[in-house]
Motif scaffolding. Structure first.
Motif, PDB file in Angstrom:
ATOM      1  N   SER A  93       0.837  -1.205   0.000  1.00 57.34           N
ATOM      2  CA  SER A  93       0.000   0.000   0.000  1.00 57.34           C
ATOM      3  C   SER A  93       0.872   1.256   0.000  1.00 57.34           C
ATOM      4  N   LYS A  94       0.420   2.244  -0.755  1.00 60.92           N
ATOM      5  CA  LYS A  94       1.112   3.536  -0.773  1.00 60.92           C
ATOM      6  C   LYS A  94       0.107   4.589  -0.301  1.00 60.92           C
ATOM      7  N   SER A  95       0.276   5.078   0.919  1.00 65.84           N
ATOM      8  CA  SER A  95      -0.690   6.024   1.469  1.00 65.84           C
ATOM      9  C   SER A  95      -0.023   7.013   2.409  1.00 65.84           C
ATOM     10  N   ILE A  96      -0.618   8.201   2.485  1.00 65.58           N
ATOM     11  CA  ILE A  96      -0.204   9.218   3.455  1.00 65.58           C
ATOM     12  C   ILE A  96      -1.473   9.812   4.049  1.00 65.58           C
ATOM     13  N   LEU A  97      -1.522   9.919   5.360  1.00 68.12           N
ATOM     14  CA  LEU A  97      -2.662  10.516   6.041  1.00 68.12           C
ATOM     15  C   LEU A  97      -2.164  11.641   6.942  1.00 68.12           C
ATOM     16  N   VAL A  98      -2.709  12.828   6.735  1.00 66.97           N
ATOM     17  CA  VAL A  98      -2.297  14.009   7.488  1.00 66.97           C
ATOM     18  C   VAL A  98      -3.450  14.457   8.376  1.00 66.97           C
ATOM     19  N   ASP A  99      -3.242  14.404   9.678  1.00 69.41           N
ATOM     20  CA  ASP A  99      -4.221  14.881  10.664  1.00 69.41           C
ATOM     21  C   ASP A  99      -5.611  14.286  10.462  1.00 69.41           C
ATOM     22  N   LYS A 100      -5.667  13.048  10.000  1.00 70.06           N
ATOM     23  CA  LYS A 100      -6.925  12.312   9.783  1.00 70.06           C
ATOM     24  C   LYS A 100      -7.886  13.024   8.824  1.00 70.06           C
ATOM     25  N   GLN A 101      -7.361  13.952   8.028  1.00 71.46           N
ATOM     26  CA  GLN A 101      -8.200  14.744   7.136  1.00 71.46           C
ATOM     27  C   GLN A 101      -7.751  14.667   5.679  1.00 71.46           C
ATOM     28  N   LEU A 102      -6.469  14.820   5.452  1.00 73.99           N
ATOM     29  CA  LEU A 102      -5.910  14.867   4.098  1.00 73.99           C
ATOM     30  C   LEU A 102      -5.263  13.525   3.769  1.00 73.99           C
ATOM     31  N   SER A 103      -5.742  12.881   2.704  1.00 70.60           N
ATOM     32  CA  SER A 103      -5.241  11.555   2.324  1.00 70.60           C
ATOM     33  C   SER A 103      -4.598  11.605   0.944  1.00 70.60           C
ATOM     34  N   ASP A 119      -9.414  15.417   0.263  1.00 70.63           N
ATOM     35  CA  ASP A 119      -9.695  16.237   1.435  1.00 70.63           C
ATOM     36  C   ASP A 119     -11.083  15.850   1.942  1.00 70.63           C
ATOM     37  N   ASP A 120     -11.135  14.907   2.871  1.00 67.52           N
ATOM     38  CA  ASP A 120     -12.410  14.364   3.338  1.00 67.52           C
ATOM     39  C   ASP A 120     -12.178  13.693   4.682  1.00 67.52           C
ATOM     40  N   SER A 121     -12.832  14.176   5.735  1.00 65.69           N
ATOM     41  CA  SER A 121     -12.598  13.646   7.082  1.00 65.69           C
ATOM     42  C   SER A 121     -13.114  12.218   7.231  1.00 65.69           C
ATOM     43  N   ASN A 122     -14.238  11.889   6.598  1.00 62.18           N
ATOM     44  CA  ASN A 122     -14.767  10.520   6.689  1.00 62.18           C
ATOM     45  C   ASN A 122     -13.837   9.521   6.004  1.00 62.18           C
ATOM     46  N   PHE A 123     -13.340   9.906   4.824  1.00 63.09           N
ATOM     47  CA  PHE A 123     -12.379   9.053   4.125  1.00 63.09           C
ATOM     48  C   PHE A 123     -11.101   8.918   4.961  1.00 63.09           C
ATOM     49  N   GLY A 124     -10.675  10.030   5.576  1.00 61.45           N
ATOM     50  CA  GLY A 124      -9.485  10.006   6.428  1.00 61.45           C
ATOM     51  C   GLY A 124      -9.641   9.052   7.602  1.00 61.45           C
ATOM     52  N   LYS A 125     -10.833   9.009   8.186  1.00 60.70           N
ATOM     53  CA  LYS A 125     -11.090   8.079   9.296  1.00 60.70           C
ATOM     54  C   LYS A 125     -11.001   6.625   8.832  1.00 60.70           C
ATOM     55  N   ASP A 126     -11.522   6.360   7.631  1.00 59.41           N
ATOM     56  CA  ASP A 126     -11.443   5.001   7.087  1.00 59.41           C
ATOM     57  C   ASP A 126      -9.994   4.593   6.847  1.00 59.41           C
ATOM     58  N   LEU A 127      -9.202   5.519   6.297  1.00 55.81           N
ATOM     59  CA  LEU A 127      -7.790   5.230   6.048  1.00 55.81           C
ATOM     60  C   LEU A 127      -7.045   5.050   7.372  1.00 55.81           C
ATOM     61  N   PHE A 128      -7.375   5.871   8.355  1.00 56.47           N
ATOM     62  CA  PHE A 128      -6.740   5.778   9.676  1.00 56.47           C
ATOM     63  C   PHE A 128      -6.987   4.400  10.297  1.00 56.47           C
ATOM     64  N   TYR A 129      -8.214   3.907  10.164  1.00 57.94           N
ATOM     65  CA  TYR A 129      -8.553   2.591  10.706  1.00 57.94           C
ATOM     66  C   TYR A 129      -7.704   1.494  10.043  1.00 57.94           C
ATOM     67  N   ILE A 130      -7.546   1.561   8.722  1.00 55.76           N
ATOM     68  CA  ILE A 130      -6.749   0.558   8.007  1.00 55.76           C
ATOM     69  C   ILE A 130      -5.280   0.651   8.410  1.00 55.76           C
ATOM     70  N   GLN A 131      -4.759   1.878   8.496  1.00 53.15           N
ATOM     71  CA  GLN A 131      -3.358   2.048   8.883  1.00 53.15           C
ATOM     72  C   GLN A 131      -3.113   1.545  10.305  1.00 53.15           C
ATOM     73  N   LYS A 132      -4.074   1.736  11.204  1.00 55.19           N
ATOM     74  CA  LYS A 132      -3.934   1.222  12.567  1.00 55.19           C
ATOM     75  C   LYS A 132      -3.913  -0.312  12.576  1.00 55.19           C
ATOM     76  N   GLN A 133      -4.676  -0.919  11.649  1.00 56.89           N
ATOM     77  CA  GLN A 133      -4.628  -2.370  11.518  1.00 56.89           C
ATOM     78  C   GLN A 133      -3.240  -2.819  11.050  1.00 56.89           C
ATOM     79  N   TYR A 134      -2.666  -2.069  10.113  1.00 56.75           N
ATOM     80  CA  TYR A 134      -1.294  -2.369   9.672  1.00 56.75           C
ATOM     81  C   TYR A 134      -0.333  -2.313  10.862  1.00 56.75           C
TER      82      TYR A 134
END
Length: 488
Positions: free
Chosen positions: A407-417, A440-455
């Motif tokens: 996976s190639k991802s960057i999440l900034v402050d749970k808002q910018l993906s 730029d979407d807080s809901n999408f950022g939360k989803d990405l944050f959840y996946i990254q925390k699983q990683y």
């Protein structure tokens, strides 16, 4: 007479040699993007071991395509492009305001690419490859007009064959299907019966950046089509890190486990900007223009999120130079609270390394997730050079142990993906055709944050004290492999 002849040959060889040295020196010095370290390494290599240095430069020193491809690439992606001007007139699809953390990056995109972020899109993050393939097959089966795909790797077998069968069925019922695959990455596909079977069904297949002995002398061979992108009916798009492979079969003999990928599925007007990128790639390879239609009212359904905004950044010959590198730096410097990055290949530029360390030193919680097991020995050892500096700055480095984290991802402050195909290495930053979605979407950022925390929960945290006591021979080996990276 013989002596005169041999002296003439010696003089000719001597003159040719110095002309080559002078030519390479000139090209190294005028190359505006090349760092001082990279330029110095090239010059030292050419001067100290000239025959090897000249040979390596000939194949890897210049970023170029074939003459015809370069000519097309230089003219197709321009801010004065008529299609882009028409897109700008569709003012109802653009989001003029962004969140505080995303504002700088979207301003950069507006300046470099000419448009604001695009709103009214429905987004879904997909972290399971098997599930992604099943959803994709459903979308292919429901397609009404066209299906366009580009992948670096298509490896026949397993669920990849299910996608091929779905494409064939759609083509036979009249859907216009185009498939662009990188020649080097998809060599197994082009050697299989699938290429012939799919072409026979009416699918247009292009072997991008074709590899052959003849082309060795015509263009640089390590510039690759690394995008992963799917467009359906000019309305549904997929992009991310997933190649068209069955993870239960792909590279299983290497013993590194299954590849773990991340894809984004989007419905909405952003499909138009994805379509123009595909159009440019198709024109570079075929010379044929296939401009996508402009967004219509169907793209602006009220139930889709209007508060979010998406920019699509493409890189490669003919596209805005250094754009992805600038975007990554801007995103990192925008972080105020937390920055999480996932990448399979960690060989950042000096600027990126400095930005990441600075973020940690100014109080941002910075985490980088990389694979514990790797498919590239060179990158594995070269990346280790950066660990000490990152750890010293306060960056947490997690090594994913349940397969190869691709996976190639960057999440900034749970808002910018930032989601896409870009690795944090020189090849992705400077060479390949890549694509990144900036969301730029807080809901999408939360989803990405959840996946990254699983990683992270499936990873080992690299211990700073233990790392500092590693064997001296490993430090030397790391330096040797890192020494090669500026040549990219």
């Amino acid at each position: 007479m013989d002596e005169y002849f041999f002296n003439s040959i010696k003089c000719l060889i001597f003159l040719t040699y110095w002309l080559l040295i002078a030519n390479i020196t000139f090209r190294v010095l005028i190359k505006k993007r090349r760092s001082i370290a990279s330029s110095t390494l090239w010059l030292l290599t050419v001067y100290i071991i000239p025959f090897i240095g000249i040979s390596v430069w000939f194949f890897f020193g210049e970023l170029y395509l074939g003459k015809r491809q370069k000519k097309i690439a230089n003219r197709i992606w321009s801010m004065s492009n008529n299609w882009l001007n028409e897109l700008k007139s569709c003012t109802n699809i653009f989001q003029m305001k962004n969140s505080e953390v995303a504002n700088s990056l979207f301003q950069l995109c507006k300046h470099r690419q000419g448009t604001y972020g695009i709103k009214s899109n429905k987004l879904k993050l997909l972290s399971n490859t098997n599930q992604t393939i099943q959803i994709l097959i459903r979308d292919i089966s429901l397609a009404k007009k066209n299906i366009e795909m580009v992948f670096y790797i298509w490896k026949p077998g397993g669920i990849a064959d299910d996608v091929a069968i779905a494409l064939i069925k759609s083509a036979k019922r009249g859907i216009h299907c185009r498939l662009m695959l990188d020649s080097a990455g998809s060599i197994a596909f082009f050697r299989s019966p699938w290429a012939k079977i799919m072409r026979k069904s009416g699918i247009q297949i292009v072997e991008a950046l074709k590899v052959s002995l003849l082309r060795v002398f015509l263009r640089r061979l390590d510039v690759r089509q690394h995008r992963k992108m799917i467009l359906i009916d000019n309305y549904i798009v997929y992009s991310g890190s997933m190649n068209l492979v069955d993870p239960s079969l792909f590279k299983q003999s290497s013993g590194i486990g299954q590849w773990i990928d991340l894809m984004t599925r989007i419905e909405g007007p952003v499909a138009a900007t994805m379509g123009i990128i595909y159009s440019c790639d198709w024109e570079i390879e075929t010379g044929l223009k296939i401009l996508p239609p402009l967004p219509n009212k169907q793209h602006l359904r009220n139930e889709y999120t209007r508060n979010s905004s998406i920019q699509v950044i493409a890189s490669g010959p003919g596209f805005p130079e250094n754009m992805i590198h600038q975007a990554l730096l801007t995103a990192i410097y925008s972080a105020r609270k937390e920055l999480i990055m996932t990448t399979p290949y960690l060989v950042p530029s000096e600027d990126l390394l400095y930005a990441i360390c600075t973020a940690a030193q100014r109080g941002v919680k910075v985490s980088i997730i990389i694979p514990l097991y790797h498919d590239s020995i060179l990158v594995k050892w070269a990346s280790r050079v950066f660990f000490a500096e990152l750890l010293e700055a306060g960056v947490k480095i997690y090594q994913f142990k349940k397969g190869l984290l691709h996976s190639k991802s960057i999440l900034v402050d749970k808002q910018l993906s930032l989601i896409g195909t870009v690795n944090l290495d020189m090849r992705s930053l400077w060479l390949n055709f890549e694509i990144t979605l900036v969301i730029d979407d807080s809901n999408f950022g939360k989803d990405l944050f959840y996946i990254q925390k699983q990683y992270i929960s499936d990873s080992l945290l690299l211990d700073k004290r233990m790392w500092s006591t590693r064997a001296y021979w490993t430090i030397i080996l790391e330096k040797i492999f890192y020494f090669l990276s500026p040549l990219l």
